[in-house]
Design a protein around this motif. Structure first.
Motif, PDB file in Angstrom:
ATOM      1  N   ALA A 170       0.816  -1.219   0.000  1.00 21.08           N
ATOM      2  CA  ALA A 170       0.000   0.000   0.000  1.00 21.08           C
ATOM      3  C   ALA A 170       0.850   1.270   0.000  1.00 21.08           C
ATOM      4  CB  ALA A 170      -0.932  -0.005   1.199  1.00 21.08           C
ATOM      5  N   GLY A 171       2.169   1.113   0.143  1.00 21.94           N
ATOM      6  CA  GLY A 171       3.039   2.284   0.097  1.00 21.94           C
ATOM      7  C   GLY A 171       3.699   2.590   1.434  1.00 21.94           C
ATOM      8  N   SER A 172       4.639   3.508   1.394  1.00 20.13           N
ATOM      9  CA  SER A 172       5.437   3.842   2.576  1.00 20.13           C
ATOM     10  C   SER A 172       4.598   4.366   3.738  1.00 20.13           C
ATOM     11  CB  SER A 172       6.502   4.886   2.205  1.00 20.13           C
ATOM     12  OG  SER A 172       5.884   6.054   1.670  1.00 20.13           O
ATOM     13  N   LYS A 173       3.486   5.004   3.419  1.00 21.73           N
ATOM     14  CA  LYS A 173       2.612   5.547   4.456  1.00 21.73           C
ATOM     15  C   LYS A 173       2.089   4.445   5.372  1.00 21.73           C
ATOM     16  CE  LYS A 173      -1.729   8.087   5.027  1.00 21.73           C
ATOM     17  NZ  LYS A 173      -2.863   8.757   4.335  1.00 21.73           N
ATOM     18  N   PHE A 174       1.890   3.250   4.795  1.00 20.77           N
ATOM     19  CA  PHE A 174       1.366   2.125   5.565  1.00 20.77           C
ATOM     20  C   PHE A 174       2.478   1.169   6.007  1.00 20.77           C
ATOM     21  CE2 PHE A 174      -2.085   3.576   2.839  1.00 20.77           C
ATOM     22  CZ  PHE A 174      -3.127   3.712   3.742  1.00 20.77           C
ATOM     23  N   ALA A 175       3.564   1.131   5.232  1.00 20.67           N
ATOM     24  CA  ALA A 175       4.657   0.200   5.525  1.00 20.67           C
ATOM     25  C   ALA A 175       5.318   0.483   6.867  1.00 20.67           C
ATOM     26  CB  ALA A 175       5.691   0.254   4.399  1.00 20.67           C
ATOM     27  N   MET A 176       5.174   1.700   7.367  1.00 15.83           N
ATOM     28  CA  MET A 176       5.796   2.076   8.635  1.00 15.83           C
ATOM     29  C   MET A 176       5.118   1.414   9.842  1.00 15.83           C
ATOM     30  SD  MET A 176       4.295   5.972   8.953  1.00 15.83           S
ATOM     31  CE  MET A 176       4.928   6.213  10.605  1.00 15.83           C
ATOM     32  N   HIS A 177       3.905   0.861   9.639  1.00 13.60           N
ATOM     33  CA  HIS A 177       3.182   0.224  10.742  1.00 13.60           C
ATOM     34  C   HIS A 177       3.709  -1.187  10.994  1.00 13.60           C
ATOM     35  CE1 HIS A 177      -0.010   3.284  11.178  1.00 13.60           C
ATOM     36  NE2 HIS A 177       0.173   3.473   9.871  1.00 13.60           N
ATOM     37  N   ASP A 178       3.724  -1.579  12.263  1.00 18.79           N
ATOM     38  CA  ASP A 178       4.190  -2.915  12.651  1.00 18.79           C
ATOM     39  C   ASP A 178       2.978  -3.741  13.097  1.00 18.79           C
ATOM     40  OD1 ASP A 178       5.339  -5.181  13.616  1.00 18.79           O
ATOM     41  OD2 ASP A 178       6.819  -4.165  14.879  1.00 18.79           O
ATOM     42  N   PRO A 179       2.632  -4.804  12.355  1.00 22.58           N
ATOM     43  CA  PRO A 179       1.425  -5.590  12.657  1.00 22.58           C
ATOM     44  C   PRO A 179       1.655  -6.788  13.590  1.00 22.58           C
ATOM     45  CG  PRO A 179       2.319  -6.312  10.583  1.00 22.58           C
ATOM     46  CD  PRO A 179       3.238  -5.217  11.072  1.00 22.58           C
ATOM     47  N   LYS A 180       2.828  -6.872  14.219  1.00 20.29           N
ATOM     48  CA  LYS A 180       3.162  -8.065  15.002  1.00 20.29           C
ATOM     49  C   LYS A 180       2.139  -8.396  16.088  1.00 20.29           C
ATOM     50  CE  LYS A 180       8.183  -7.798  14.369  1.00 20.29           C
ATOM     51  NZ  LYS A 180       9.497  -7.608  15.045  1.00 20.29           N
TER      52      LYS A 180
END
Length: 208
Positions: A170-180
């Protein structure tokens, strides 16, 4: 073989008092002529067993020597050599009609079952408010739903790799989130263990 009823109206007799049936089915043999029986409604009738799917020519022979056609025949065929018309009947193939109806009914039943299953499947899809999971907002919820993650149960079974892939795509805006922590949080939410979920979220920082 199928029973076929041939009928001759009484007014067709004229001065005659009886009639017989001749045609392809008895080779136009006068010795095999089929007598028509009078009925209360004034008609003369005869029942003959014929082969389904076959076409036969026939006529009625009156006792005064006159030949007459069936007034209600399916059709007529001209015999140029004799200068006459013969009545024609094509016997309906009952078995094929029955098989066709059965097949059509089976297809309809199958289609109905397929639709029923589809409706049931849609009805079984329950959406949860995924924003109750720390780290997930409306935008990420939309991304997850597009990937088939509709509720807490779906999210609890999702792998970290899959979730990370959705965010990265979805792009860098979303890639920064950690879903662990999302699957663990979702598992508690699915079990409605809200107090435990709240305690876990207090330990988290931005969903990590």
């Amino acid at each position: 073989m199928k029973d076929v009823v041939f009928s001759l109206p009484g007014e067709a007799l004229g001065t005659a008092i009886s009639a017989v049936l001749l045609g392809d089915f008895n080779n136009w043999d006068i010795d095999k002529a089929i007598a028509l029986k009078p009925h209360k409604d004034g008609t003369l009738k005869a029942k003959v067993k014929l082969e389904p799917g076959q076409t036969y020519e026939y006529r009625f022979l009156l006792n005064d020597g006159r030949w007459v056609n069936d007034w209600a025949a399916q059709g007529y065929v001209h015999k140029q050599h004799f200068g006459i018309d013969n009545s024609v009947i094509t016997v309906e193939e009952e078995l094929l009609v029955a098989e066709k109806k059965t097949k059509t009914r089976a297809t309809a039943d199958k289609a109905a079952k397929t639709v029923s299953k589809a409706v049931k499947k849609v009805a079984e899809v329950v959406k949860d408010d995924l924003t109750k999971i720390e780290g997930i907002g409306p935008a990420i919820t939309k991304l997850l739903e597009q990937e088939g993650i509709q509720n807490f149960r779906d999210l609890s079974k999702a792998t970290i790799k899959k979730l990370k892939g959705v965010l990265d795509a979805a792009g860098s805006k979303f890639a920064m989130h950690d879903p662990k922590s999302w699957p663990k949080q979702a598992k508690l939410a699915a079990a409605e263990k809200w107090e435990e979920l709240k305690a876990l979220q207090q330990e988290l920082v931005g969903g990590k």
